[in-house]
Design a protein around this motif. Sequence first.
Motif, short mmCIF file in Angstrom:
data_model
loop_
_atom_site.label_atom_id
_atom_site.label_comp_id
_atom_site.label_asym_id
_atom_site.label_seq_id
_atom_site.Cartn_x
_atom_site.Cartn_y
_atom_site.Cartn_z
N VAL A 164 34.92 -18.85 -32.16
CA VAL A 164 35.73 -19.44 -33.23
C VAL A 164 36.34 -20.73 -32.72
O VAL A 164 37.09 -20.73 -31.74
CB VAL A 164 36.84 -18.48 -33.70
N LYS A 165 36.03 -21.84 -33.39
CA LYS A 165 36.54 -23.16 -32.95
C LYS A 165 37.95 -23.37 -33.50
O LYS A 165 38.21 -24.27 -34.30
CB LYS A 165 35.60 -24.27 -33.43
N CYS A 166 38.87 -22.53 -33.07
CA CYS A 166 40.25 -22.56 -33.58
C CYS A 166 41.01 -23.74 -33.00
O CYS A 166 40.65 -24.31 -31.98
CB CYS A 166 40.97 -21.27 -33.23
N GLY A 167 42.11 -24.10 -33.68
CA GLY A 167 43.03 -25.07 -33.12
C GLY A 167 43.95 -24.40 -32.12
O GLY A 167 43.76 -23.24 -31.74
N ILE A 168 45.00 -25.11 -31.73
CA ILE A 168 45.89 -24.64 -30.67
C ILE A 168 47.06 -23.82 -31.19
O ILE A 168 47.77 -23.16 -30.43
CB ILE A 168 46.42 -25.86 -29.86
N MET A 169 47.27 -23.82 -32.51
CA MET A 169 48.52 -23.28 -33.05
C MET A 169 48.80 -21.83 -32.67
O MET A 169 49.92 -21.50 -32.27
CB MET A 169 48.51 -23.37 -34.58
N ASP A 170 47.82 -20.96 -32.79
CA ASP A 170 48.09 -19.53 -32.62
C ASP A 170 48.54 -19.19 -31.21
O ASP A 170 49.54 -18.49 -31.00
CB ASP A 170 46.86 -18.71 -32.99
N GLN A 171 47.80 -19.69 -30.23
CA GLN A 171 48.16 -19.44 -28.83
C GLN A 171 49.48 -20.12 -28.48
O GLN A 171 50.31 -19.57 -27.75
CB GLN A 171 47.04 -19.91 -27.91
N PHE A 172 49.68 -21.32 -29.01
CA PHE A 172 50.94 -22.05 -28.79
C PHE A 172 52.13 -21.21 -29.26
O PHE A 172 53.12 -21.03 -28.54
CB PHE A 172 50.92 -23.39 -29.52
N ALA A 173 52.04 -20.71 -30.49
CA ALA A 173 53.16 -19.96 -31.06
C ALA A 173 53.43 -18.68 -30.29
O ALA A 173 54.59 -18.31 -30.05
CB ALA A 173 52.88 -19.65 -32.52
N SER A 174 52.37 -18.00 -29.87
CA SER A 174 52.53 -16.73 -29.15
C SER A 174 53.20 -16.95 -27.80
O SER A 174 53.91 -16.06 -27.30
CB SER A 174 51.18 -16.06 -28.96
N LEU A 175 53.02 -18.11 -27.21
CA LEU A 175 53.59 -18.39 -25.88
C LEU A 175 54.93 -19.13 -25.93
O LEU A 175 55.74 -19.00 -25.02
CB LEU A 175 52.59 -19.21 -25.05
N HIS A 176 55.17 -19.90 -26.99
CA HIS A 176 56.37 -20.74 -27.04
C HIS A 176 57.42 -20.25 -28.03
O HIS A 176 58.45 -20.91 -28.19
CB HIS A 176 55.99 -22.17 -27.41
#
Length: 383
Positions: A163-175
């Motif tokens: 899945v060529k996802c953007g950065i948002m999901d991982q960013f939110a989970s970590l920040h």
Amino acid sequence: MMVEKIVDAFKDRFGAEPVIFRAPGRVNLIGEHTDYNDGFVMPAAIDRYVYFAIKPNGQNVYRFHAFDLNKSFTTTTDLISPSKSRWANYLLGVISQMVGYGKDIPGFDCVFGGNVPIGAGLSSSAAIESGLAFALNHIFSLGFTPMQLALIGQKAEHEYAGVKCGIMDQFASLHGKKNHVLKLDCRSLEFEPFELRTDNFSIILVNTGVKHSLASSKYNIRRNECQVGVDILKKYNANISSLRDVSLDVLNEHKSEFDKKVWDRCSYVVEENLRVKQAGEALQNKDFQLFGRLLYQSHYGLKEKYEVSCPELDKLVDITEPLDYVLGSRMMGGGFGGCTINLVRNTHIDQFIEQVKLHYKTPQGNTPDIITCVIANGAELFS
């Protein structure tokens, strides 16, 4: 209870006392399908988690157990490649990226599971990637920053989950930051917190009961359609590298050169970026009426221009329209199913739930799952 079950499962399976970590799912208040277009998003971590029980095993082997699926996977440390076990790829992808950075990831045992619904648009996959990345970074003192961990999770999703996802999901989970949403610039990766306390209203999710799978949906098609639009406009301005660089005026100027579908996709993204900026201003001014209206506008853009909604999502949004105690509602996540996100006055939560249950049943004929969210911190050591 979930944590205790996972710890017990680890002890039963591996006969050792693990270290516990957790990473949250996320909601996205506004800014959908803008992240992979270098645009703006406004996510927040929520109090739904994937928990990890982990311990180095002193062997050249990785042993994973997915508690919720009751499935196990084992591979040697010198054999990291995508697996037919799709769930294991989220973990393997993280390890692969860390090894690619020149890090040594010794063998470890891991049991994970949680209460982030799968396929509901709350980014259960990103919680898995972010949680494992955070845990390995902590256990093996790898020295990655939270943003580097987010990028590791994103590339794991690209290369191992497809899945060529953007950065948002991982960013939110970590920040994630308690009582705050985070306006993220997906190009510069700069972000700004905006306070969003739920003293007067709550964030409530309603699950359509329609599960989506981004890897097999039209997600990557939408991404390609946006790129077609960028390629058209590049001919006139070489500085345009994504829809982030495009204004509505420029888009309208060249509308005749666009296929209608491509123009709809591109105009939605440009308009959504503007809505995220307006949403930040509305929160600063505590203008929650405007904030709610922007959510509705976002939904209708996603429905009519980006065409990633579905009848079930539209029905749930339609139910809220006449309810003056609902400030805003829209589909959330990749689309084609999942949840709506609703801002509901705390004085009328019971009435809201009653209306939803009265007017909506899942495709299976069930009452939908309704989740009240608390905005929470990001990935962390739990014990």
